[in-house]
Design a protein around this motif. Structure first.
Motif, PDB file in Angstrom:
ATOM      1  N   ALA A 120       0.836  -1.206   0.000  1.00 16.72           N
ATOM      2  CA  ALA A 120       0.000   0.000   0.000  1.00 16.72           C
ATOM      3  C   ALA A 120       0.870   1.256   0.000  1.00 16.72           C
ATOM      4  N   GLY A 121       1.957   1.242   0.746  1.00 20.94           N
ATOM      5  CA  GLY A 121       2.862   2.382   0.771  1.00 20.94           C
ATOM      6  C   GLY A 121       3.487   2.655  -0.584  1.00 20.94           C
ATOM      7  N   ARG A 122       3.895   1.588  -1.263  1.00 22.19           N
ATOM      8  CA  ARG A 122       4.508   1.752  -2.592  1.00 22.19           C
ATOM      9  C   ARG A 122       3.517   2.215  -3.647  1.00 22.19           C
ATOM     10  N   LYS A 123       2.253   1.800  -3.504  1.00 26.71           N
ATOM     11  CA  LYS A 123       1.234   2.114  -4.509  1.00 26.71           C
ATOM     12  C   LYS A 123       0.388   3.330  -4.152  1.00 26.71           C
ATOM     13  N   GLY A 124       0.663   3.959  -3.001  1.00 24.83           N
ATOM     14  CA  GLY A 124      -0.113   5.128  -2.600  1.00 24.83           C
ATOM     15  C   GLY A 124      -1.541   4.794  -2.194  1.00 24.83           C
ATOM     16  N   ILE A 125      -1.773   3.584  -1.738  1.00 29.83           N
ATOM     17  CA  ILE A 125      -3.111   3.180  -1.292  1.00 29.83           C
ATOM     18  C   ILE A 125      -3.258   3.621   0.165  1.00 29.83           C
ATOM     19  N   PRO A 126      -4.335   4.305   0.509  1.00 29.20           N
ATOM     20  CA  PRO A 126      -4.475   4.868   1.860  1.00 29.20           C
ATOM     21  C   PRO A 126      -4.864   3.830   2.933  1.00 29.20           C
ATOM     22  N   LEU A 127      -4.071   2.794   3.028  1.00 25.53           N
ATOM     23  CA  LEU A 127      -4.282   1.772   4.052  1.00 25.53           C
ATOM     24  C   LEU A 127      -3.768   2.316   5.379  1.00 25.53           C
ATOM     25  N   ARG A 128      -4.641   2.464   6.351  1.00 23.26           N
ATOM     26  CA  ARG A 128      -4.257   3.038   7.632  1.00 23.26           C
ATOM     27  C   ARG A 128      -3.926   1.965   8.654  1.00 23.26           C
ATOM     28  N   ASP A 129      -4.682   0.890   8.650  1.00 24.48           N
ATOM     29  CA  ASP A 129      -4.498  -0.135   9.666  1.00 24.48           C
ATOM     30  C   ASP A 129      -4.785  -1.500   9.060  1.00 24.48           C
ATOM     31  N   VAL A 130      -4.127  -2.517   9.620  1.00 22.81           N
ATOM     32  CA  VAL A 130      -4.335  -3.892   9.170  1.00 22.81           C
ATOM     33  C   VAL A 130      -4.402  -4.798  10.390  1.00 22.81           C
ATOM     34  N   LYS A 131      -5.356  -5.676  10.375  1.00 20.53           N
ATOM     35  CA  LYS A 131      -5.416  -6.766  11.346  1.00 20.53           C
ATOM     36  C   LYS A 131      -5.692  -8.031  10.555  1.00 20.53           C
ATOM     37  N   VAL A 132      -4.954  -9.089  10.860  1.00 23.92           N
ATOM     38  CA  VAL A 132      -5.166 -10.371  10.193  1.00 23.92           C
ATOM     39  C   VAL A 132      -5.500 -11.407  11.260  1.00 23.92           C
ATOM     40  N   ASP A 133      -6.656 -12.010  11.142  1.00 23.02           N
ATOM     41  CA  ASP A 133      -7.058 -13.101  12.030  1.00 23.02           C
ATOM     42  C   ASP A 133      -6.782 -14.422  11.325  1.00 23.02           C
ATOM     43  N   VAL A 134      -6.301 -15.393  12.095  1.00 22.28           N
ATOM     44  CA  VAL A 134      -6.061 -16.735  11.563  1.00 22.28           C
ATOM     45  C   VAL A 134      -6.810 -17.727  12.433  1.00 22.28           C
ATOM     46  N   VAL A 135      -7.542 -18.617  11.791  1.00 17.72           N
ATOM     47  CA  VAL A 135      -8.194 -19.711  12.492  1.00 17.72           C
ATOM     48  C   VAL A 135      -7.621 -21.013  11.939  1.00 17.72           C
TER      49      VAL A 135
END
Length: 132
Positions: free
Chosen positions: A61-76
């Motif tokens: 997202a940083g390289r592509k200029g995508i305004p991703l502010r936060d990420v959470k990944v859940d794994v089951v």
């Protein structure tokens, strides 16, 4: 790179993992005979996938200029058929930021291409074990 694991003699199954300048404890669950003082090896395997997906999304997202502010990944984990050769991990992405639906779908695609996901699904890993 070298990783080393040494026994914690104060615990039935506990060990200390050394990675570069980092140390953390790994242990079995109480049901496995440990004291649950840290994540199990299976937990670390699953966490490697989740953290790789999260870090890959932030980097992309940083390289592509995508305004991703936060990420959470859940794994089951579903290890019910592990002894038959099937280990299932279901991941769910929680993406924060002012994202369009197209950007969300792009990030979903990218998450499926993170290096650990590829290692787990498309690469043959060769392991050797020797005595010191």
């Amino acid at each position: 790179m070298s990783i080393s694991v040494t026994r914690d003699l104060s615990q039935p199954l506990g060990h200390v993992v050394h990675v570069r300048d980092h140390q953390f404890v790994t242990d079995g669950s109480i049901e496995e005979g440990g004291t649950d003082s840290g994540p199990s090896p299976h937990d670390l395997y699953d966490a490697a996938l989740a953290s790789c997906k999260a870090m890959t999304l932030v980097w992309y997202a940083g390289r592509k200029g995508i305004p991703l502010r936060d990420v959470k990944v859940d794994v089951v984990r579903d290890a019910s058929a592990e002894r038959q050769g099937v280990y299932k991990l279901a991941t769910v992405l929680h993406l924060g930021g002012d994202l369009t639906e197209a950007q969300r779908q792009e990030l979903l695609t990218v998450a499926g291409k993170c290096p650990v996901h590829k290692l787990m699904t498309t690469v043959t890993t060769e392991i050797t074990t020797a005595l010191a």
